[in-house]
Every structure is written in C-alpha cells, then in structure tokens.
Design a protein around this motif. Structure first.
Motif, PDB file in Angstrom:
ATOM      1  N   ASP A 295       0.672  -1.155   0.052  1.00 11.22           N
ATOM      2  CA  ASP A 295      -0.021  -0.005   0.062  1.00 11.22           C
ATOM      3  C   ASP A 295       0.885   1.185   0.079  1.00 11.22           C
ATOM      4  O   ASP A 295       1.386   1.746   0.854  1.00 11.22           O
ATOM      5  CB  ASP A 295      -0.929   0.001   0.994  1.00 11.22           C
ATOM      6  N   LYS A 296       1.057   1.835  -1.096  1.00  8.62           N
ATOM      7  CA  LYS A 296       1.637   3.131  -1.281  1.00  8.62           C
ATOM      8  C   LYS A 296       1.285   4.309  -0.577  1.00  8.62           C
ATOM      9  O   LYS A 296       2.121   5.261  -0.287  1.00  8.62           O
ATOM     10  CB  LYS A 296       1.926   3.465  -2.803  1.00  8.62           C
ATOM     11  N   ILE A 297       0.059   4.421  -0.128  1.00  6.80           N
ATOM     12  CA  ILE A 297      -0.335   5.370   0.572  1.00  6.80           C
ATOM     13  C   ILE A 297       0.114   5.482   2.111  1.00  6.80           C
ATOM     14  O   ILE A 297       0.125   6.696   2.738  1.00  6.80           O
ATOM     15  CB  ILE A 297      -1.876   5.275   0.632  1.00  6.80           C
ATOM     16  N   LEU A 298       0.126   4.115   2.646  1.00  7.76           N
ATOM     17  CA  LEU A 298       0.752   4.331   3.933  1.00  7.76           C
ATOM     18  C   LEU A 298       2.160   4.836   3.910  1.00  7.76           C
ATOM     19  O   LEU A 298       3.069   4.545   2.913  1.00  7.76           O
ATOM     20  CB  LEU A 298       0.973   2.608   4.531  1.00  7.76           C
ATOM     21  N   ASP A 299       2.705   5.277   5.377  1.00 10.66           N
ATOM     22  CA  ASP A 299       3.931   6.019   5.370  1.00 10.66           C
ATOM     23  C   ASP A 299       4.934   4.741   5.413  1.00 10.66           C
ATOM     24  O   ASP A 299       4.722   3.635   5.744  1.00 10.66           O
ATOM     25  CB  ASP A 299       4.125   6.533   6.638  1.00 10.66           C
TER      26      ASP A 299
END
Length: 326
Positions: A295-299
């Motif tokens: 998940d590229k949205i997660l930091d």
C-alpha cells in the motif's frame, strides 16, 4: 626400609597437600579474575569437591564475581549447591538473588522455607516468582495446595508470582522451566477474577502485576475467553506491558489486535515486540502483511518494518513472500 619408606610417603603427602593448596589458590584467583573458560568448567562441575572449590567465589560483595561464579556452577547439581545458595538470598544485588533463587527452586531442597519466604516481597518480579516456585513445591500440604493458597493471597505480589509459576512463564534468558505434569489442570485455575485483580493493581507494582496477567493469558489455549483482557494491556503506558500483551495476543492467536500490532511498528519503543508478535502469528497473516507492504499510501516508516516481521518466521512461504517484493 620401612622407616625410610614411611618418611618418603610422608614427604610425598605433604607435597601433595601443598600442591592442592596452591591449585585451590590459583583456582580462586582465576575466579576472581574471571579468566576461566565458562563452558569448559561447566562440564567439570559434577563432584561435591569441585562445587565446594567453586563455591568459594560466591562469598563477598563483588556482584560481578558472584554472578560469574554462578555461571560456572550452572550445570552443577542443584541439590549439592543448595547450602551455598542460601546466603545469596539476602545479597544486595537483585541479579544475584534472582540467579540463586532460580537455582535453589530447581533443586529438591526443602530445608530453607524460612529463608525463602521473605523473598515473596522482593522488589524484583523474577525473584518473587522463583520464591513462589520453591515454596509451592515444598508446601507441607503439597504443591497444588501451596500454589492455590498463593493465588488467593491478599498480597498481589504473591498472587502474581504464583500465577507465573502456574503459567510456566519463561525465565529472563528465554528458557522455560520443565512443564508440570498437571499443567492442563493448573491452567484451569486461571480465571477472570484473578486476572482482573492483577490488571487492576495501581501504584509502583502496576507494571509487574500486568506482566504476570499477560503471561498467564499467553499460556492459555487459543481462542480463550480471556483474550479480550489484553485490550487494556495493549494500551498500557509501559512498553514492557505492551510487549507482553502483544506476545500474548499472538500466543492465543487472537486476530483482533493484528491491526494494532501493525500500527505499533511505527513506534520505536514497540517495534521489536510488534515484529516478534506478528511473526508468531505465522504464515497465515502473510497476505495481510502483503497488503500493508504494497500500500503506497501508507507511510514508509511502517512499511519498512514489515519485511522484518516476515523474516522472523523463518519459513519457505515467508522467504517467497520477501523474494516476490525485492
């Protein structure tokens, strides 16, 4: 001839006595200087004479020397060593008391209940646990009666110590005591009111009481009804308590906190415990770890910790999981 022979034998015995004294003196100097090969000596400590010689290093207030000597005596017969351990139960060093009490608890000694009983109030949790183990084993009415009486004690320290014994909690070095033959029966003694009485402790001993509760829950069967009691422990301000709660959640395979464990990867003080707990859930959570990792949205701070959790599983599916994402 007889007189001459007798004189020669006498001189030889005197020489042997001198050699022995010098040997013992050199041995004691080696102990004081901590220059002996610990692993080599452990294999040699089998006879009462060897134990008596090494036990000389247990006297005095030098904490490092005493701990070093106890490490040399690790493989010694606990029954032969017991008389030398009793004076250490009052040592100013908490680590010395812990090691001595652990060794004494592993022996068949029953003669020192009076010296051990005060250690149920020792400031160190591990010392209290080993004291409860010894006193339970040597209880006049039998071990079951002794431990159950401790679990009903008005003193939370005694209840917590006995609970860790019943749960078979690991020692501080990660090793576990021999499982009790009636372990399954003992685990039935762990009930909600007992756990709640420890989770509710306030004051200086709060963390110790909660650690004991978490370790007891970890010893129970998967899907235990007591798993929900870990929720409050996962939010505890003490990182040690949180770590024990994470380990317990994985031990009983409670799926509810997995998301919280993943979030704990963000916190430096919780990362190691969170990684170990996630790994303990096993290969079944690899798909979920993959969702978080991809998940590229997660930091990035969270995502970079996930491979470490998968790596701790040390299995082929975990290796495949990591290789797919190189």
């Amino acid at each position: 001839i007889a007189l001459v022979l007798g004189g020669v034998i006498g001189l030889w015995l005197l020489a042997l006595a001198g050699i022995r004294q010098e040997y013992l003196a050199a041995f004691r100097r080696a102990i004081a200087g901590r220059t002996l090969d610990v692993e080599g000596i452990r294999d040699m400590v089998r006879s009462p004479a060897a134990i008596r010689t090494l036990a000389g290093g247990l006297s005095g207030d030098d904490e490092r020397q005493v701990i070093y000597t106890l490490s040399l005596l690790e493989s010694a017969d606990s029954d032969l060593l017991a008389p030398h351990l009793v004076p250490l139960l009052a040592h100013r060093s908490a680590e010395v008391r812990r090691l001595a009490m652990r060794k004494l608890a592993a022996s068949r000694d029953e003669a020192h209940r009076a010296e051990v009983e005060p250690l149920l109030a020792d400031p160190v949790r591990a010392v209290r646990r080993e004291a409860a183990r010894y006193l339970g084993r040597t209880a006049p009415a039998g071990e079951e009666a002794g431990l159950r009486a401790f679990l009903s004690s008005p003193d939370w320290r005694v209840r917590a110590a006995a609970l860790e014994v019943v749960a078979g909690s690991a020692h501080e070095d990660g090793t576990k005591p021999e499982p009790a033959r009636d372990r399954a029966v003992r685990l039935e003694w762990i009930d909600g009111p007992l756990l709640d009485s420890l989770i509710g402790v306030e004051g200086p001993g709060r963390a110790d009481a909660r650690v004991a509760a978490a370790r007891a829950i970890a010893a129970l069967d998967p899907d235990t009804v007591h798993a929900s009691r870990l929720d409050v422990l996962l939010d505890d301000p003490d990182p040690v308590v949180r770590g024990e709660a994470m380990a317990a959640a994985a031990a009983v395979r409670d799926p509810r906190p997995i998301g919280r464990l993943l979030e704990a990867l963000r916190r430096p003080r919780d990362r190691r415990a969170a990684r170990a707990a996630l790994a303990a859930y096993g290969e079944g959570i690899l798909p979920l770890l993959g969702l978080y990792l991809d998940d590229k949205i997660l930091d990035l701070g969270l995502r970079v910790q996930i491979p470490g959790a998968a790596g701790l599983m040390q299995s082929q599916p975990a290796v495949d999981f990591l290789l797919e994402r190189i």
